[in-house]
Design an enzyme around this catalytic site. Structure first.
Site, short mmCIF file in Angstrom:
data_model
loop_
_atom_site.label_atom_id
_atom_site.label_comp_id
_atom_site.label_asym_id
_atom_site.label_seq_id
_atom_site.Cartn_x
_atom_site.Cartn_y
_atom_site.Cartn_z
N ALA A 93 0.75 -1.26 -0.09
CA ALA A 93 -0.02 -0.03 0.09
C ALA A 93 0.90 1.34 0.18
N THR A 106 0.50 3.84 -2.93
CA THR A 106 -0.16 4.82 -3.74
C THR A 106 -1.35 5.60 -2.90
N ARG A 127 -7.84 -16.53 -42.74
CA ARG A 127 -8.99 -15.71 -43.22
C ARG A 127 -8.61 -15.17 -44.67
N GLN A 153 1.16 -7.27 -43.33
CA GLN A 153 2.43 -7.75 -42.73
C GLN A 153 3.19 -6.31 -41.95
N GLN A 158 -3.11 -2.69 -32.75
CA GLN A 158 -2.74 -3.20 -34.21
C GLN A 158 -3.22 -4.43 -34.23
N GLU A 214 3.26 0.71 -11.49
CA GLU A 214 4.84 0.93 -11.14
C GLU A 214 5.49 2.04 -11.63
N ALA A 257 15.17 12.12 -25.29
CA ALA A 257 16.39 11.48 -24.90
C ALA A 257 16.55 10.21 -24.33
C1 LIG Z 1 -0.79 -7.11 -18.41
C2 LIG Z 1 -0.02 -5.78 -18.31
C3 LIG Z 1 0.43 -5.32 -17.05
C4 LIG Z 1 1.57 -6.08 -16.24
C5 LIG Z 1 1.55 -5.78 -15.01
C6 LIG Z 1 1.78 -6.74 -14.09
C7 LIG Z 1 2.13 -6.53 -12.64
C8 LIG Z 1 1.21 -6.10 -11.96
C9 LIG Z 1 1.37 -5.46 -10.74
C10 LIG Z 1 0.54 -4.25 -10.44
C11 LIG Z 1 0.79 -4.06 -9.00
C12 LIG Z 1 1.34 -2.65 -9.07
C13 LIG Z 1 1.73 -1.92 -8.09
C14 LIG Z 1 2.06 -0.53 -7.91
O1 LIG Z 1 1.88 0.21 -8.81
S1 LIG Z 1 2.99 -0.21 -6.46
C15 LIG Z 1 3.20 1.43 -6.45
C16 LIG Z 1 4.17 1.58 -7.48
N1 LIG Z 1 4.59 3.10 -7.72
C17 LIG Z 1 5.18 3.84 -8.27
O2 LIG Z 1 5.80 2.97 -8.94
C18 LIG Z 1 5.40 5.38 -7.93
C19 LIG Z 1 6.32 5.85 -9.24
N2 LIG Z 1 7.16 6.81 -8.39
C20 LIG Z 1 8.47 6.54 -8.14
O3 LIG Z 1 9.12 5.33 -8.00
C21 LIG Z 1 9.27 7.75 -7.43
O4 LIG Z 1 8.27 8.81 -7.12
C22 LIG Z 1 10.19 8.32 -8.50
C23 LIG Z 1 11.35 6.83 -8.60
C24 LIG Z 1 9.50 8.58 -9.93
C25 LIG Z 1 10.78 9.50 -7.96
O5 LIG Z 1 11.48 9.36 -6.87
P1 LIG Z 1 11.37 10.37 -5.77
O6 LIG Z 1 10.12 10.96 -5.39
O7 LIG Z 1 12.32 9.91 -4.42
O8 LIG Z 1 12.11 11.75 -6.26
P2 LIG Z 1 13.64 12.05 -6.97
O9 LIG Z 1 13.09 12.18 -8.45
O10 LIG Z 1 13.80 13.17 -6.29
O11 LIG Z 1 14.44 10.79 -6.84
C26 LIG Z 1 15.66 11.09 -5.86
C27 LIG Z 1 16.86 10.21 -6.36
O12 LIG Z 1 16.56 8.90 -6.20
C28 LIG Z 1 16.65 8.16 -7.27
N3 LIG Z 1 15.68 6.90 -7.44
C29 LIG Z 1 14.39 7.05 -7.37
N4 LIG Z 1 14.04 5.69 -7.09
C30 LIG Z 1 14.86 4.87 -7.17
C31 LIG Z 1 15.21 3.17 -6.88
N5 LIG Z 1 13.97 2.40 -7.03
N6 LIG Z 1 16.58 2.85 -6.97
C32 LIG Z 1 17.66 3.92 -7.09
N7 LIG Z 1 17.47 5.11 -6.99
C33 LIG Z 1 16.26 5.63 -7.01
C34 LIG Z 1 16.39 9.08 -8.01
O13 LIG Z 1 16.90 8.51 -9.59
C35 LIG Z 1 17.18 10.10 -7.65
O14 LIG Z 1 18.56 10.07 -7.81
P3 LIG Z 1 19.38 11.38 -8.19
O15 LIG Z 1 18.89 12.37 -7.07
O16 LIG Z 1 20.89 10.87 -7.90
O17 LIG Z 1 19.26 11.85 -9.43
C1 FAD Z 2 -4.22 -1.95 -12.03
C2 FAD Z 2 -3.33 -0.90 -10.84
C3 FAD Z 2 -2.75 -1.57 -9.87
C4 FAD Z 2 -2.18 -0.90 -9.16
N1 FAD Z 2 -1.56 -1.59 -8.08
C5 FAD Z 2 -1.02 -0.76 -6.86
C6 FAD Z 2 -0.35 -1.36 -5.77
O1 FAD Z 2 -0.57 -2.80 -5.72
N2 FAD Z 2 0.00 -0.68 -4.92
C7 FAD Z 2 0.18 0.80 -4.89
O2 FAD Z 2 0.76 1.35 -4.01
N3 FAD Z 2 -0.26 1.18 -5.90
C8 FAD Z 2 -0.94 0.64 -6.98
N4 FAD Z 2 -1.12 1.24 -8.19
C9 FAD Z 2 -1.13 2.72 -8.37
C10 FAD Z 2 -0.08 3.06 -9.10
O3 FAD Z 2 1.34 2.74 -8.96
C11 FAD Z 2 -0.07 4.47 -9.67
O4 FAD Z 2 -1.30 4.65 -10.27
C12 FAD Z 2 0.94 4.95 -10.59
O5 FAD Z 2 2.28 4.79 -9.92
C13 FAD Z 2 0.68 6.27 -11.40
O6 FAD Z 2 0.64 7.15 -10.14
P1 FAD Z 2 -0.81 8.15 -10.22
O7 FAD Z 2 -1.96 7.31 -10.25
O8 FAD Z 2 -0.72 8.89 -8.73
O9 FAD Z 2 -0.62 8.99 -11.09
P2 FAD Z 2 0.00 10.38 -11.37
O10 FAD Z 2 1.47 10.47 -10.90
O11 FAD Z 2 -1.08 11.50 -10.79
O12 FAD Z 2 -0.08 10.86 -13.01
C14 FAD Z 2 -0.98 11.19 -13.54
C15 FAD Z 2 -0.31 12.13 -14.79
O13 FAD Z 2 0.65 13.26 -14.32
C16 FAD Z 2 1.68 13.09 -14.76
N5 FAD Z 2 2.80 13.63 -13.82
C17 FAD Z 2 2.97 13.28 -12.47
N6 FAD Z 2 3.89 13.78 -12.04
C18 FAD Z 2 4.89 14.25 -13.09
C19 FAD Z 2 5.96 14.80 -12.85
N7 FAD Z 2 6.43 14.83 -11.69
N8 FAD Z 2 6.44 14.97 -13.96
C20 FAD Z 2 5.62 15.21 -15.29
N9 FAD Z 2 4.62 14.64 -14.94
C21 FAD Z 2 3.80 14.01 -14.13
C22 FAD Z 2 1.99 11.86 -15.41
O14 FAD Z 2 2.89 11.72 -16.56
C23 FAD Z 2 0.78 11.40 -15.80
O15 FAD Z 2 0.36 11.64 -17.08
C24 FAD Z 2 -2.08 0.37 -9.14
C25 FAD Z 2 -2.47 1.31 -10.24
C26 FAD Z 2 -3.05 0.22 -11.23
C27 FAD Z 2 -3.89 1.15 -12.32
#
Ligand SMILES: CCCCCCCCCCC/C=C/C(=O)SCCNC(=O)CCNC(=O)[C@H](O)C(C)(C)COP(=O)(O)OP(=O)(O)OC[C@H]1O[C@@H](n2cnc3c(N)ncnc32)[C@H](O)[C@@H]1OP(=O)(O)O
Ligand code: FAD
Length: 661
Positions: free
Chosen positions: A147, A149, A301, A322, A385, A415, A520
């Protein structure tokens, strides 16, 4: 030789299969990482086929959401006994494959425990915590969601708090606002009873940033939410409808524990890295599944004539068909190969981290973010597609595309949103650009050499060397990607620096460059994908397989170059004549792939269960099975729907009566 020829199959498929110029098992072994893996896949598929209790009672498309969940729970309750017999449970690929067979794309209803919740406990707990929670988690005595998000916040600014109470030596977890409610965690709504809650850690009025907390959210016996916990399902979604993504409100909840600082402040993010590493090969597999369905269907087809009077052709003979489908095949393979490579890289780095070595963490983080972003986006476009290539039938649930494509939608978001992740790649590239522009010039050593980005430091030819050679030179194509990536990286860096010199803050300058930064990042990842594909093909021995792989590689490389042509041509690096060679190479590759197309998709060895599609059936008997499928629709249980006379029947009857008056 195509090993899938069976005499009762659709004659068009038999004909296609008899033309194979290579051994489909050799290709399958290349894709799945060796003959033994291919053999194991077949054994596992057979195990699944032989155990009817693991099958769906009716096609998933005909079930309501509750029926889907109950069906998934039913299978989950017997799954553990079966998986031990079907698989080597220590082999993640075997486990993943068996999961796919049993649950298909909707996934196991406890998948978040397996891929996120429990790995967080494994990787981020101390010895004492592991003794308490590892074995029981392994046995699934509890099920842990992840948990992180929140309804309306980003991860650095998470609002959920975990405040350490010195007196009671407890953490108090709290959701102080409506935007701080946890939202989306998979399986949290109803299935799981524990949550790994990411919360801002506060000790003595000082915030230590987001940290994971192990929180019991439901009573282990009654499964009722515990005091202070409000939890539920967030409702139906595009896909993943056997997953009860949930919401969670914590009202001063007290899990106990002590604070041990991690070796690196981003270790708390390592669970996301693991899942990003899984996503790329999954995207490859999804795209290959879509391409298999559409290519097989296009081979059976027949529609229209190419040479008047010669009879209707297979739609796969159209160059447009293709051009629509074969690049998806090539991209799917590229994602599988790159995904496998980085998955291994990820596991090695995570092992290093456990031993306190975090030196490769940033490299890994950047490549995983980029691959996840590119592969999920291109797979989504590619699957669309494939669906369109099947005409009207592609829109029917019988094709498998509604389920496949609607689930695929989540790939670009889970993620981390793709653009947010591309900007992480860009951060990494900007550090390399700084080294190129300043540090090396002033005699400093660049960061540790690394195959992923070494090219940025090399002097590549200033002119594109793609020519009309009969045998394409892959090095010239790879250099074009490298050139573009380096150019875009340095351009974005220079623009950032100029904006800062003109007085913008770093953050504002970053935002004003963010479209260029993403470009980039994409170019860097394209380069990585191309290099990996070339390296993998270069390791293949055996001419028949090598030839067909080179056809796919040719298509992949030149198709991707064409996608980048604006960037390659705008400064005169690539000339109009060279673009002509690029297109020629694409069309040539399409015709070389055409006779082998069905055999290539057969080589993936997908079972009909994996494809879940009447159009993509291995035997090609599509039309009679479309009729069977339609007849099985729950609507057709009745000749007259039970509510017909109540509404439409009555309406027509009333209209008839009126017209008689
Ligand atoms: C059928 C098709 C679908 C298949 C899917 C299958 C799988 C299903 C599973 C579904 C379950 C889903 C679960 C989830 O979604 S869980 C929630 C996931 N949430 C996210 O991923 C959030 C995304 N955001 C982030 O990870 C961070 O906000 C982000 C990395 C974008 C930014 O980090 P932060 O807020 O700390 O900000 P900074 O940009 O200032 O970063 C600071 C520095 O830290 C470095 N960094 C960040 N992350 C990492 C890492 N993991 N390891 C190492 N370093 C990291 C970042 O690069 C910065 O470094 P510098 O300051 O040196 O540049
Ligand atoms: C099917 C599904 C399963 C999930 N499972 C989990 C789970 O198990 N656990 C969990 O914790 N979460 C889970 N999530 C949440 C998921 O990880 C988030 O939805 C995802 O990381 C995107 O974050 P958000 O929804 O806050 O979108 P936002 O971050 O609000 O993004 C919305 C828009 O804003 C833009 N944006 C946001 N920040 C920036 C920035 N810094 N710079 C430029 N553009 C930006 C994005 O590009 C995007 O276009 C799940 C989501 C889905 C859809």
């Amino acid at each position: 030789m195509n090993h899938q020829i069976k005499k009762d199959d659709n004659p068009d498929l038999i004909e296609e299969r008899s033309k194979a110029t290579f051994d489909t098992d050799a290709f399958g072994a290349f894709i799945w990482g060796g003959y033994n893996n291919l053999k194991r896949r077949r054994e596992i598929a057979r195990y699944y086929e032989d155990h009817k209790e693991l099958h769906d009672t009716v096609p998933i498309a005909f079930m309501t959401r509750e029926e889907k969940l109950e069906n998934a729970y039913r299978k989950a309750s017997i799954f553990e006994n079966h998986i031990k017999k079907a698989c080597d449970v220590n082999n993640p690929e075997e486990v993943r494959y068996f999961n796919w067979l049993v649950y298909h794309i909707d996934g196991h209803p406890t998948s978040v425990h397996s891929i996120m919740g429990f790995p967080t406990i494994i990787n981020q707990s101390d010895k004492e915590q592991q003794e308490r929670w590892l074995q029981s988690g392994e046995n699934r005595e509890y099920l842990a969601t992840y948990a992180q998000t929140e309804l309306g916040t980003n991860i650095k600014k998470l609002e959920t708090t975990a405040t350490y109470d010195q007196k009671t030596e407890e953490f108090i977890l709290n959701s102080p606002t409506v935007t701080s409610l946890k939202w989306w965690p998979g399986n949290m709504g109803h299935s799981h009873n524990v949550a790994i809650v990411m919360a801002q850690l506060w000790i003595n009025n000082k915030c230590y940033g987001p940290h994971p907390f192990f929180v019991q959210i439901r009573d282990p016996k009654t499964h009722k939410p515990l005091p202070g916990i409000t939890v539920g399902d967030i409702g139906p979604k595009f896909g993943l409808n056997t997953t009860d993504n949930g919401f969670l409100k914590l009202d001063h909840v007290f899990p106990n524990g002590t604070y041990v600082p991690p070796v690196h402040d981003k270790i708390a993010y390592s669970s996301m890295m693991l899942v990003r590493a899984i996503i790329t090969p999954l995207m490859g597999e999804n795209l290959c599944i879509g391409a298999t369905i559409a290519i097989r269907y296009s081979a059976i087809r027949r529609q229209g004539e190419i040479k008047p009077g010669d009879g209707e052709v297979q739609i796969l003979d159209y160059q447009t068909q293709q051009h629509r489908l074969f690049p998806q095949l090539a991209r799917g393979i590229a994602f599988l190969l790159a995904g496998r490579n980085t998955y291994n890289f990820c596991n090695n780095v995570l092992k290093d981290i456990k031993n306190g070595d975090v030196s490769l963490l940033a490299d890994l983080h950047a490549i995983l973010c980029g691959l996840k972003a590119i592969s999920s986006y291109q797979a989504e476009l590619g699957l669309e597609q494939c669906r369109m290539a099947c005409g009207g039938h592609g829109y029917s649930a019988a094709s498998g595309f509604p389920l496949l494509n609607s689930n695929q939608f989540n790939g670009v978001t889970v993620e981390g949103d793709n653009l947010v992740l591309l900007l992480q790649v860009a951060r990494y590239l900007m550090k390399r650009a700084k080294e190129i522009r300043y540090e090396i010039r002033y005699g400093q050593q660049p960061s540790k050499p690394n195959e992923i980005y070494d090219y940025l430091f090399d002097d590549a030819p200033k002119k594109c060397l793609i020519d009309q050679a009969y045998v394409p030179n892959y090095k010239n194509v790879l250099e074009s990607f490298e050139y573009l990536s380096k150019k875009l990286t340095l351009q974005a860096y220079d623009k950032l620096e100029q904006l800062k010199q003109r007085g913008r803050t770093s953050e504002v300058a970053w935002n004003e460059c963010s479209v260029e930064l993403c470009k980039a990042a994409r170019a860097h990842i394209r380069t990585f994908l191309a290099r990996t594909f070339i390296n993998e093909v270069n390791q293949v021995n055996g001419l028949p397989l090598l030839t067909v792989l080179k056809d796919l590689l040719q298509l992949y490389l030149f198709y991707e170059v064409k996608e980048c042509m604006a960037g390659l041509m705008e400064d005169g690096y690539m000339l109009g004549q060279q673009l002509h060679y690029v297109k020629k190479n694409i069309y040539e590759a399409l015709s070389k792939i055409r006779p082998n197309a069905v055999s290539i998709v057969d080589s993936f060895d997908f079972t009909d269960r994996e494809l879940n599609s009447v159009l993509g059936r291995r035997d090609g008997h599509v039309y009679e099975n479309l009729l069977k499928w339609a007849q099985a629709s729950p609507l057709n249980k009745h000749d007259v729907l039970p509510f017909h006379h109540k509404y439409l029947g009555r309406m027509m009857e009333e209209a008839r009566q009126k017209s008689r008056l």
